[in-house]
Write an enzyme that holds these catalytic residues in place. Sequence first.
Site, short mmCIF file in Angstrom:
data_model
loop_
_atom_site.label_atom_id
_atom_site.label_comp_id
_atom_site.label_asym_id
_atom_site.label_seq_id
_atom_site.Cartn_x
_atom_site.Cartn_y
_atom_site.Cartn_z
N GLU A 301 -6.82 5.13 -8.30
CA GLU A 301 -5.45 5.01 -7.76
C GLU A 301 -5.58 4.25 -6.45
O GLU A 301 -6.31 4.67 -5.56
CB GLU A 301 -4.86 6.39 -7.56
N CYS A 335 0.60 5.39 0.37
CA CYS A 335 0.53 4.32 -0.61
C CYS A 335 1.93 4.03 -1.15
O CYS A 335 2.22 2.92 -1.58
CB CYS A 335 -0.39 4.72 -1.76
#
Length: 547
Positions: A301, A335
């Site tokens: 990720e 993020c």
Amino acid sequence: MATATELTSRPAALSEHAPFVNEAFLDFGEAAVRRSMQEALAQVKDRLGKEYNLVIGGRRIQTEAKIVSINPARPAEVVGVHQRADERHVEGAMQAAQAAFATWSRTTAQERAALLFRTAGLVRLRKFEMCAWLTYEVGKNWAEAEADVGETIDFLEFYAREALRLDAATTPIQFPGERNLLRYIPLGVGAVIPPWNFPLAIMTGMTAAAIVCGNTVILKPSGDAPTIAAIFFSLLEEAGMPDGVVNFCPGAGAKFGSAIVAHPQTRFIAFTGSKAVGLEIHESAAKAQPGQKFIKRTVLEMGGKDSIIVESDCKMDAAVEGVVASAFGFNGQKCSACSRAIVDVAIYDTFCDRLRERVAAITQGDPAENFYAGPVVNKAAYEQILAYIEIGKAEGRVIAGGKAFPHTDNGYYIEPTIIADVAPTARISLEEIFGPVLAVIKSNGFDDALAIANNTEYGLTGAIYSGSRQKLDRAREEFHVGNLYLNRKCTGAMVGAHPFGGFNMSGTDSKAGGPDYLLLFTQAKSIAEKAGMVSAREEEQEQRMGM
Ligand code: NAD
């Protein structure tokens, strides 16, 4: 004060038989809750600077070289001193994890889930303390710290139930004359490599998912946040985790991290972090090492460059709040943070004015005193973000912030910064900055807005503010991100409701907190047995036992 007892009696204090619900948020507006947080901050302050060991197969190990974790709001303050695992510790950690795998992989799903439930209970009991560690170690204000701790509890509770669900799964069809089974078995030893920005929730989520499926783990926490990981590791031990199931190994990413990724017995790597490191891990894992017997699995990720489209038919107040919360919550160090607002030409000037006014109201200072905007995580990030602001000054018009925020404690503070009139292809429009910097881009109609939103190499989160059903429906189809939000901010994914993971260079779309996540940590074994081949007596016995 919201005592530990009160916290555990909240509805979210789940028993494993209850359906999953997200952990309830605390209300820091309540005087008693505020007092509990202040007391926890005072208690944890007394424990700052302590030394922590590597723990490999239950053995405490010290190294000569240390990792010193500091408070970004007050860099002179040491939060924790940690050992620094290096290449010499890789083999020991691998063998300890292999030894533990032999037994842990054979324990029942119920026992493994029970470890997660017990750990969730311990985190819940120590919620304020965990928040305080996050405030000191990475500069989270109270609400941001609590969101991190709440998500941690959610991951433990959710994956425990998911493991029980997977354990009960079987083949959709029974072939006539056979007994058909599908069992999800563990992979082996994995490397878990988390980032610093959700140093509790993401570290816990990847670790818990791996071990609840029967794998064992070498955990290398981020060098910016090893202390909260050490505290969590101690809770796993307190909850009864057998030695070697998780091996706690802070160490340099480029040395220890890359060495565990490359080890021929590392079966999988669960990584969350930057695009550059994710790609490096992907490449290293793809190369079969001498003696390696499997294809390594990677769950990666990575970064984001997330957009919010603001259309002229939106509710302007909600859009301003949503963009500001997404861009400047925890200083844009998520993020999922909005780093590009794509605003329709018809409302562009008004929207920029409204953004500027809203950001002027943000208060900045020590997160321990619960200021909205604290410091960025470390000196390197501080310098890099300020360098991006300089690039932005040449690429657009600064309408808020634009410089460091000097502070008596020499913390790494940067003003919330908005740069307007940025071209869709400018560097600050395309590159992840990971700080409090928002680019505002003008769009000419909805087609243009969608094209701009999709023009980066990333595809993590995105949002649109519009009152038009037709535009929202088009966004569902055409806005290419893993997590799309309609008329709400693009941060704050909730476990279970918003399975999280991105497209393109944002990662392998692993969807943490979703129904498919545990499959990434298992392999499915299909077993077909021809009926009538064992003695009638044994078959009868098996049927009685429900086998
Ligand atoms: P980073 O990539 O610098 O580090 C992440 C981890 O990798 C750390 O533990 C680090 O020590 C380790 N590491 C570094 N080099 C390594 C190597 N060569 N081999 C193995 N491990 C290595 O990221 P960061 O600064 O800790 O975190 C910020 C980044 O994480 C941002 O890009 C952000 O977008 C991303 N992030 C993504 C998600 C998501 O769900 N997609 C969530 C949070 C953060």
